[in-house]
Design a protein around this motif. Structure first.
Motif, PDB file in Angstrom:
ATOM      1  N   ILE A   1      -4.241  -4.890  -5.427  1.00  0.00           N
ATOM      2  CA  ILE A   1      -4.960  -5.649  -6.457  1.00  0.00           C
ATOM      3  C   ILE A   1      -5.662  -4.669  -7.385  1.00  0.00           C
ATOM      4  CG2 ILE A   1      -6.688  -7.441  -6.902  1.00  0.00           C
ATOM      5  CD1 ILE A   1      -6.268  -8.398  -4.047  1.00  0.00           C
ATOM      6  N   ASP A   2      -5.392  -4.787  -8.681  1.00  0.00           N
ATOM      7  CA  ASP A   2      -6.015  -3.891  -9.660  1.00  0.00           C
ATOM      8  C   ASP A   2      -7.527  -4.037  -9.625  1.00  0.00           C
ATOM      9  OD1 ASP A   2      -3.551  -2.974 -10.493  1.00  0.00           O
ATOM     10  OD2 ASP A   2      -3.369  -4.423 -12.136  1.00  0.00           O
ATOM     11  N   GLY A   3      -8.200  -2.901  -9.640  1.00  0.00           N
ATOM     12  CA  GLY A   3      -9.650  -2.913  -9.685  1.00  0.00           C
ATOM     13  C   GLY A   3     -10.326  -2.971  -8.335  1.00  0.00           C
TER      14      GLY A   3
ATOM     15  N   THR B   1      -5.131   3.198  -2.213  1.00  0.00           N
ATOM     16  CA  THR B   1      -4.367   2.428  -3.194  1.00  0.00           C
ATOM     17  C   THR B   1      -4.188   1.010  -2.688  1.00  0.00           C
ATOM     18  OG1 THR B   1      -3.166   4.424  -3.868  1.00  0.00           O
ATOM     19  CG2 THR B   1      -2.240   2.311  -4.529  1.00  0.00           C
TER      20      THR B   1
ATOM     21  N   SER C   1       0.856  -1.192   0.000  1.00  0.00           N
ATOM     22  CA  SER C   1       0.000   0.000   0.000  1.00  0.00           C
ATOM     23  C   SER C   1       0.887   1.235   0.000  1.00  0.00           C
ATOM     24  CB  SER C   1      -0.940   0.021   1.216  1.00  0.00           C
ATOM     25  OG  SER C   1      -0.202   0.247   2.405  1.00  0.00           O
TER      26      SER C   1
ATOM     27  N   THR D   1     -11.151  -1.413  -4.877  1.00  0.00           N
ATOM     28  CA  THR D   1     -11.201  -0.081  -4.277  1.00  0.00           C
ATOM     29  C   THR D   1     -11.848  -0.168  -2.897  1.00  0.00           C
ATOM     30  OG1 THR D   1     -13.375   0.409  -5.211  1.00  0.00           O
ATOM     31  CG2 THR D   1     -11.449   0.955  -6.573  1.00  0.00           C
TER      32      THR D   1
END
Length: 329
Positions: A199-201, A196, A107, A203
């Protein structure tokens, strides 16, 4: 000549005696300041820590978790805020960047910390934030005031976005310096998810829909040089958990991170050297110059009085020479 010299010495005595309180109580508050353009980097490590593996969704033991913390002075923002604040202000743009033992990002949390350049008291202005969330700090963060006292202080915790006491626990020796040791305990508190994520995507809003909540507690320790207010060492014993996790993890809670965070040795050395260097400036303002000027003023005053006394002392009486008697034949 003696009386003229005594008057000159008296004038210098008055000057140096008056200089003593001026340096301590007038010059020191105006000249001893945190520079607005300061840049500092610190690397901390938690060895043999526990960290969640987002692939397996399980907490695992890892050799090391590294936290790179940077503090960068924002001179442009400092100048902007000073116009309305009416005093010297420092703006630090901070970033805590956390990586796992393989170098992968865990993070990153940005902060903007705005404070008085001399007292280190917070200054509230637009842009003050933690991870993009506006905050209004009470109490100190990162640094203690110059001439730190033996007492508790209010310290801002960036995770909880709250201020609570950090307690003075005593004076200890650290590499030959007398430093003040402080402790702060933050109990289990629900805190925000980092904006942030690794893992992409994923939130914070998406995580909130699952019902997961993040909880945090820490024991914070600082060893602070009382002259400069700069910490020469800092550690944290920290735990992070995800709760209400049964649906995703098969258990009510799972450890996100748990470890004893310490400064890396090379940064301990550089921090100590920086604090030791700055101690000379603070000692000059608070001790060397004021006491030296006062001592010199008293010595000059004593010399002036001595010369004045000698100039007024009557000289030896002149015995008139006897007139020669006439010679008679």
């Amino acid at each position: 000549m003696r009386r003229k010299a005594s008057l000159i010495l008296l004038a210098f005595a008055v000057f140096f005696t008056a200089l003593s309180p001026l340096v301590r109580w007038y010059a020191f508050p105006r000249l001893a300041k945190v520079p607005a353009n300061q840049y500092q980097e610190t690397v901390l490590e938690a060895k043999d820590a526990t960290l969640i593996n987002y692939d397996s969704l399980k907490a695992e033991k890892v050799p090391k978790v590294t936290i790179v913390q940077t503090l960068k002075g924002n001179v442009e923002e400092s100048n902007r805020i000073e116009k309305s604040a009416g005093k010297d202000v420092v703006v630090w743009d901070a970033l805590s960047y956390i990586v796992d033992s393989k170098g992968g990002m865990v993070s990153k949390v940005p902060e903007r910390y705005i404070f008085d350049a001399h007292s280190q008291a917070p200054v509230h202005a637009t842009g003050e934030m933690v991870d993009g969330d506006p905050v209004s700090r009470d109490g100190i963060e990162f640094k203690w005031p110059f001439l730190t006292e033996k007492r508790d202080y209010e310290y801002f915790d960036a995770q909880t976005r709250k201020t609570s006491p950090i307690h003075y626990k005593g004076t200890v020796k650290y590499r030959g310096l007398d430093v003040y040791y402080f402790e702060q305990d933050i109990p289990w508190t629900q805190v925000a998810m980092p904006k942030t994520m690794p893992i992409d995507g994923v939130t914070p809003a998406l995580i909130k829909q699952t019902g997961l909540t993040r909880w945090y507690k820490t024991k914070r320790m600082f060893w602070v040089d009382p002259l400069t207010g700069g910490p020469v060492n800092g550690e944290e014993i920290q735990q992070n958990e995800l709760r209400n996790a049964t649906a995703l993890f098969g258990q009510p809670k799972v450890t996100v991170f748990s470890g004893h965070v310490k400064m890396r040795q090379d940064y301990l050395d550089s921090t100590y050297n920086l604090v030791k260097k700055n101690r000379v400036l603070i000692q000059a303002f608070t001790s060397y110059v004021p006491w030296g000027s006062l001592g010199l003023g008293l010595v000059l005053l004593a010399l002036a009085l001595l010369l004045e006394a000698r100039s007024r002392r009557p000289g030896p009486e002149q015995v008139p020479e006897a007139e020669p008697e006439p010679v008679t034949a």
